[in-house]
Design an enzyme around this catalytic site. Structure first.
Site, PDB file in Angstrom:
ATOM      1  N   HIS A  22      44.657  30.130  42.522  1.00 65.84           N
ATOM      2  CA  HIS A  22      45.932  30.074  41.632  1.00 65.84           C
ATOM      3  C   HIS A  22      47.089  29.169  41.764  1.00 65.84           C
ATOM      4  O   HIS A  22      47.445  29.220  42.906  1.00 65.84           O
ATOM      5  CB  HIS A  22      45.989  31.560  41.685  1.00 65.84           C
ATOM      6  CG  HIS A  22      44.928  32.886  41.387  1.00 65.84           C
ATOM      7  ND1 HIS A  22      44.868  33.505  40.249  1.00 65.84           N
ATOM      8  CD2 HIS A  22      44.155  33.296  42.373  1.00 65.84           C
ATOM      9  CE1 HIS A  22      43.828  34.559  40.154  1.00 65.84           C
ATOM     10  NE2 HIS A  22      43.739  34.345  41.504  1.00 65.84           N
TER      11      HIS A  22
ATOM     12  N   ASP B 229      45.113  30.608  33.456  1.00 70.56           N
ATOM     13  CA  ASP B 229      44.384  32.231  33.557  1.00 70.56           C
ATOM     14  C   ASP B 229      44.553  32.762  32.361  1.00 70.56           C
ATOM     15  O   ASP B 229      45.660  33.064  31.689  1.00 70.56           O
ATOM     16  CB  ASP B 229      44.993  32.809  34.645  1.00 70.56           C
ATOM     17  CG  ASP B 229      43.954  33.969  34.527  1.00 70.56           C
ATOM     18  OD1 ASP B 229      44.323  33.680  35.795  1.00 70.56           O
ATOM     19  OD2 ASP B 229      44.270  35.060  33.944  1.00 70.56           O
ATOM     20  N   ILE B 230      43.397  33.831  31.753  1.00 70.66           N
ATOM     21  CA  ILE B 230      43.418  34.240  30.590  1.00 70.66           C
ATOM     22  C   ILE B 230      44.558  35.506  31.046  1.00 70.66           C
ATOM     23  O   ILE B 230      44.912  35.488  29.800  1.00 70.66           O
ATOM     24  CB  ILE B 230      41.860  34.873  30.427  1.00 70.66           C
ATOM     25  CG1 ILE B 230      41.732  34.467  28.668  1.00 70.66           C
ATOM     26  CG2 ILE B 230      41.425  35.678  31.129  1.00 70.66           C
ATOM     27  CD1 ILE B 230      40.203  35.395  28.802  1.00 70.66           C
TER      28      ILE B 230
ATOM     29  N   HIS C  59      38.371  30.070  44.110  1.00 69.05           N
ATOM     30  CA  HIS C  59      39.635  29.550  43.158  1.00 69.05           C
ATOM     31  C   HIS C  59      41.049  29.516  44.144  1.00 69.05           C
ATOM     32  O   HIS C  59      40.405  30.726  44.774  1.00 69.05           O
ATOM     33  CB  HIS C  59      39.513  29.906  42.557  1.00 69.05           C
ATOM     34  CG  HIS C  59      39.603  30.977  41.833  1.00 69.05           C
ATOM     35  ND1 HIS C  59      38.394  32.274  41.715  1.00 69.05           N
ATOM     36  CD2 HIS C  59      40.103  32.031  41.444  1.00 69.05           C
ATOM     37  CE1 HIS C  59      38.280  33.557  41.761  1.00 69.05           C
ATOM     38  NE2 HIS C  59      40.544  33.172  41.674  1.00 69.05           N
TER      39      HIS C  59
ATOM     40  N   ASN D 154      42.623  34.355  46.413  1.00 71.48           N
ATOM     41  CA  ASN D 154      41.778  35.603  47.233  1.00 71.48           C
ATOM     42  C   ASN D 154      40.329  36.577  47.500  1.00 71.48           C
ATOM     43  O   ASN D 154      39.805  35.137  46.435  1.00 71.48           O
ATOM     44  CB  ASN D 154      42.373  37.087  45.365  1.00 71.48           C
ATOM     45  CG  ASN D 154      43.569  36.864  44.852  1.00 71.48           C
ATOM     46  OD1 ASN D 154      44.304  37.277  45.889  1.00 71.48           O
ATOM     47  ND2 ASN D 154      43.692  37.126  43.755  1.00 71.48           N
TER      48      ASN D 154
ATOM     49  N   VAL E  30      36.808  36.834  40.157  1.00 71.41           N
ATOM     50  CA  VAL E  30      35.365  36.718  39.786  1.00 71.41           C
ATOM     51  C   VAL E  30      35.461  36.250  41.720  1.00 71.41           C
ATOM     52  O   VAL E  30      35.868  35.269  42.327  1.00 71.41           O
ATOM     53  CB  VAL E  30      35.852  35.560  39.348  1.00 71.41           C
ATOM     54  CG1 VAL E  30      35.142  34.277  38.668  1.00 71.41           C
ATOM     55  CG2 VAL E  30      36.745  35.595  38.075  1.00 71.41           C
TER      56      VAL E  30
HETATM   57  P1  AMP Z   1      40.824  36.929  41.814  1.00 73.56           P
HETATM   58  O1  AMP Z   1      41.612  38.023  41.329  1.00 73.56           O
HETATM   59  O2  AMP Z   1      41.451  35.847  42.239  1.00 73.56           O
HETATM   60  O3  AMP Z   1      39.436  36.544  41.214  1.00 73.56           O
HETATM   61  O4  AMP Z   1      41.071  36.473  40.267  1.00 73.56           O
HETATM   62  C1  AMP Z   1      40.124  36.080  39.179  1.00 73.56           C
HETATM   63  C2  AMP Z   1      41.228  35.729  37.902  1.00 73.56           C
HETATM   64  O5  AMP Z   1      40.004  34.352  36.512  1.00 73.56           O
HETATM   65  C3  AMP Z   1      42.037  36.887  37.443  1.00 73.56           C
HETATM   66  O6  AMP Z   1      43.612  35.876  37.239  1.00 73.56           O
HETATM   67  C4  AMP Z   1      41.599  36.744  35.873  1.00 73.56           C
HETATM   68  O7  AMP Z   1      42.516  36.859  35.173  1.00 73.56           O
HETATM   69  C5  AMP Z   1      41.169  35.040  36.092  1.00 73.56           C
HETATM   70  N1  AMP Z   1      39.947  34.828  34.135  1.00 73.56           N
HETATM   71  C6  AMP Z   1      38.552  35.572  34.403  1.00 73.56           C
HETATM   72  N2  AMP Z   1      38.135  35.456  33.312  1.00 73.56           N
HETATM   73  C7  AMP Z   1      38.451  34.425  33.117  1.00 73.56           C
HETATM   74  C8  AMP Z   1      38.452  33.461  31.384  1.00 73.56           C
HETATM   75  N3  AMP Z   1      37.557  33.498  31.252  1.00 73.56           N
HETATM   76  N4  AMP Z   1      39.059  32.821  31.868  1.00 73.56           N
HETATM   77  C9  AMP Z   1      40.441  32.196  32.089  1.00 73.56           C
HETATM   78  N5  AMP Z   1      41.258  32.883  33.333  1.00 73.56           N
HETATM   79  C10 AMP Z   1      39.692  34.116  33.993  1.00 73.56           C
END
Ligand code: AMP
Length: 113
Positions: free
Chosen positions: A100, A28-29, A98, A85, A94
């Protein structure tokens, strides 16, 4: 196209932990714990309550891959939390299914705040 599809298509870079024909696991970024990876199906599914029975194999494999990631990251004995989520009140950012995987410290007993 969502961010995860772009990562899967190599239009965006990411730190890949595991990849096979159906899944990619990336760091995760914005990590919320010392270990924070995302288990992402390559097939674009976005809404968990609209998953069909034909797609159950993907959900099952998502947990198998999560377990592989836990072992690869060395957190299978200390423990980890898997979070999915769905929608705005869950803070979904996103729109691509997915999981976490969070680990690397005691995560507390509260799962919502
Ligand atoms: P969610 O809130 O469950 O949709 O989580 C999306 C996750 O994607 C968040 O924890 C972000 O920090 C992560 N995220 C967004 N863009 C990227 C990226 N380019 N590379 C890695 N993680 C990302």
């Amino acid at each position: 196209m969502d961010i995860f599809c772009k990562i899967i298509n190599r239009e965006l870079s990411a730190e890949v932990v595991i990849e096979d024909k159906d899944f990619i696991v990336i760091k995760d970024i914005h990590p919320a714990a010392p270990v924070h990876v995302l288990i992402i199906p390559k097939k674009h599914l976005d809404i968990i309550h609209e998953i069909s029975h034909e797609e159950l194999d993907i959900l099952g494999k998502m947990f198998v891959v999560a377990g592989q990631a836990a072992k690869k990251l060395g957190v299978e004995k200390t423990g980890y939390r898997l979070i999915l989520n769905q929608g705005p009140n869950a803070g979904q950012l996103v729109p691509h299914l997915h999981l976490h995987l969070l680990a690397g410290k005691p995560l507390g007993s509260k799962i919502a705040s």
